[in-house]
Design a protein around this motif. Structure first.
Motif, PDB file in Angstrom:
ATOM      1  N   LYS A  29       0.829  -1.102  -0.207  1.00  0.00           N
ATOM      2  CA  LYS A  29       0.009  -0.053  -0.147  1.00  0.00           C
ATOM      3  C   LYS A  29       0.958   1.357   0.274  1.00  0.00           C
ATOM      4  CE  LYS A  29      -1.917  -1.106   3.892  1.00  0.00           C
ATOM      5  NZ  LYS A  29      -1.215  -2.426   4.118  1.00  0.00           N
ATOM      6  N   SER A  30       2.139   1.207   0.945  1.00  0.00           N
ATOM      7  CA  SER A  30       2.657   2.414   0.927  1.00  0.00           C
ATOM      8  C   SER A  30       3.636   2.441  -0.379  1.00  0.00           C
ATOM      9  CB  SER A  30       3.606   2.540   2.240  1.00  0.00           C
ATOM     10  OG  SER A  30       2.830   2.525   3.388  1.00  0.00           O
ATOM     11  N   THR A  31       4.034   1.538  -0.844  1.00  0.00           N
ATOM     12  CA  THR A  31       4.871   1.597  -2.147  1.00  0.00           C
ATOM     13  C   THR A  31       4.213   2.240  -3.291  1.00  0.00           C
ATOM     14  OG1 THR A  31       6.179  -0.398  -1.102  1.00  0.00           O
ATOM     15  CG2 THR A  31       6.108   0.297  -3.394  1.00  0.00           C
TER      16      THR A  31
ATOM     17  N   PHE B 152      -3.181   9.736   1.506  1.00  0.00           N
ATOM     18  CA  PHE B 152      -2.916   9.802   3.052  1.00  0.00           C
ATOM     19  C   PHE B 152      -2.431   8.210   3.217  1.00  0.00           C
ATOM     20  CE2 PHE B 152      -5.582  13.448   4.647  1.00  0.00           C
ATOM     21  CZ  PHE B 152      -6.232  13.657   3.379  1.00  0.00           C
ATOM     22  N   ASP B 153      -1.159   8.104   4.072  1.00  0.00           N
ATOM     23  CA  ASP B 153      -0.637   7.008   4.204  1.00  0.00           C
ATOM     24  C   ASP B 153      -0.959   6.790   5.904  1.00  0.00           C
ATOM     25  OD1 ASP B 153       0.528   4.440   4.048  1.00  0.00           O
ATOM     26  OD2 ASP B 153       2.320   5.101   3.566  1.00  0.00           O
ATOM     27  N   GLU B 154      -2.031   5.835   6.011  1.00  0.00           N
ATOM     28  CA  GLU B 154      -2.236   5.630   7.476  1.00  0.00           C
ATOM     29  C   GLU B 154      -2.116   6.871   8.447  1.00  0.00           C
ATOM     30  OE1 GLU B 154      -2.424   2.125   8.582  1.00  0.00           O
ATOM     31  OE2 GLU B 154      -1.075   1.046   6.987  1.00  0.00           O
ATOM     32  N   PRO B 155      -3.134   7.606   8.109  1.00  0.00           N
ATOM     33  CA  PRO B 155      -3.249   9.033   8.633  1.00  0.00           C
ATOM     34  C   PRO B 155      -3.527   9.130  10.380  1.00  0.00           C
ATOM     35  CG  PRO B 155      -4.983   8.819   7.480  1.00  0.00           C
ATOM     36  CD  PRO B 155      -4.137   7.708   7.116  1.00  0.00           C
TER      37      PRO B 155
HETATM   38 MG    MG Z   1       2.302   1.184   4.759  1.00  0.00          MG
END
Ligand code: MG
Ligand code: ADP
Length: 238
Positions: free
Chosen positions: A40-42, A166-169
């Motif tokens: 997901k982050s990638t 938004f990455d795990e905000p």
């Molecule tokens: Mg991640």
């Protein structure tokens, strides 16, 4: 608005993203879920030009295209991309030496070249928008995590981007602060004036399902679902 086609990302021998294709429409709110390590982050970092990828394409609007390549894209492309696509991170990443107001003004001043008075007006309006009008002079260390994240959202909005990723905000926040951050995102999502596409990676499933227009589920670097919230596979939505 954002179109990802057949994106392949390797780290050494490991395939991290394995032919990902997704489209995020203008003004859409997209929730992305999936197990830890699913990419997901990638994916967000590839869309924002923070990482190169081996194959495939990322198109943002009609004019910005990234293609699979071992070398970074031209600086001019990266600059246009960063202006078009903002990021909000788990750890807020505010400039620690600047006030809340200064953090939000930085984009309009440095990226958009606006005069300080105009940038300040934009920043004050956005601080009010995220419920922090009275904390303009506070430094990040003087703010709670939830307040810092709301400043980070205001900072992302200040350059009027086409999209915010938004990455795990909320994953560094306690439930009460998570709720206040999700409420701000929800409020923006429901505002007809805000046409910003919002892509939200989160484990905070219940508010995410309420806010999102569509859901994407990633597993081992592949999109295993992309579609309406109601039809999403239930196993991931608990
Ligand atoms: Mg991640
Ligand atoms: P998620 O955000 O879904 O938890 P990530 O995108 O952070 O997943 O990571 C996906 C996979 O890529 C994980 O297996 C992770 O270990 C690996 N990975 C991420 N960054 C690197 C890196 N710089 N070098 C090697 N492997 C990496």
């Amino acid at each position: 608005m954002i179109r990802v086609s057949n994106l392949v990302k390797d780290h050494g021998p490991a395939r991290i993203l394995d032919g990902v294709s997704v489209t995020f429409g203008k003004g859409q709110v997209v929730g992305i879920v999936g197990p830890s390590g699913s990419g997901k982050s990638t994916l967000l970092r590839c869309i924002n030009g923070l990482e190169q990828f081996q194959a495939g394409e990322v198109a943002v609007g009609d004019t910005i295209t990234l293609t699979g390549s071992p070398t970074p894209p031209p600086k001019t492309t990266l600059l246009r991309l960063r202006r078009a696509v903002g990021m909000v991170f788990q750890q807020f990443n505010l400039f620690p030496h600047m006030t809340a107001l200064g953090n939000i003004m930085s984009g309009p001043v440095y990226a958009l070249g606006k005069a300080r008075a105009e940038a300040e007006a934009i920043a004050r309006r956005l601080l009010d928008r995220v419920g922090l009008a009275d904390r303009a002079a506070a430094k990040p260390a003087q703010l709670s995590g939830g307040q810092q994240q709301r400043v980070a959202i205001a900072r992302a909005l200040a350059v009027n981007p086409a999209a915010i990723l938004f990455d795990e905000p909320t994953s560094a926040l306690d439930p009460k602060m998570s709720a206040e951050v999700m409420r701000v995102i929800d409020d923006l999502a429901n505002d007809e004036q805000v046409q910003t596409t919002m892509v939200i990676v989160s484990h905070d499933i219940r508010p995410l399902l309420r806010i999102a227009d569509v859901m994407v589920v990633l597993e081992r670097g592949q999109v295993i679902y992309s579609g309406t919230v109601n039809d999403a596979p239930p196993g991931y939505l608990e």
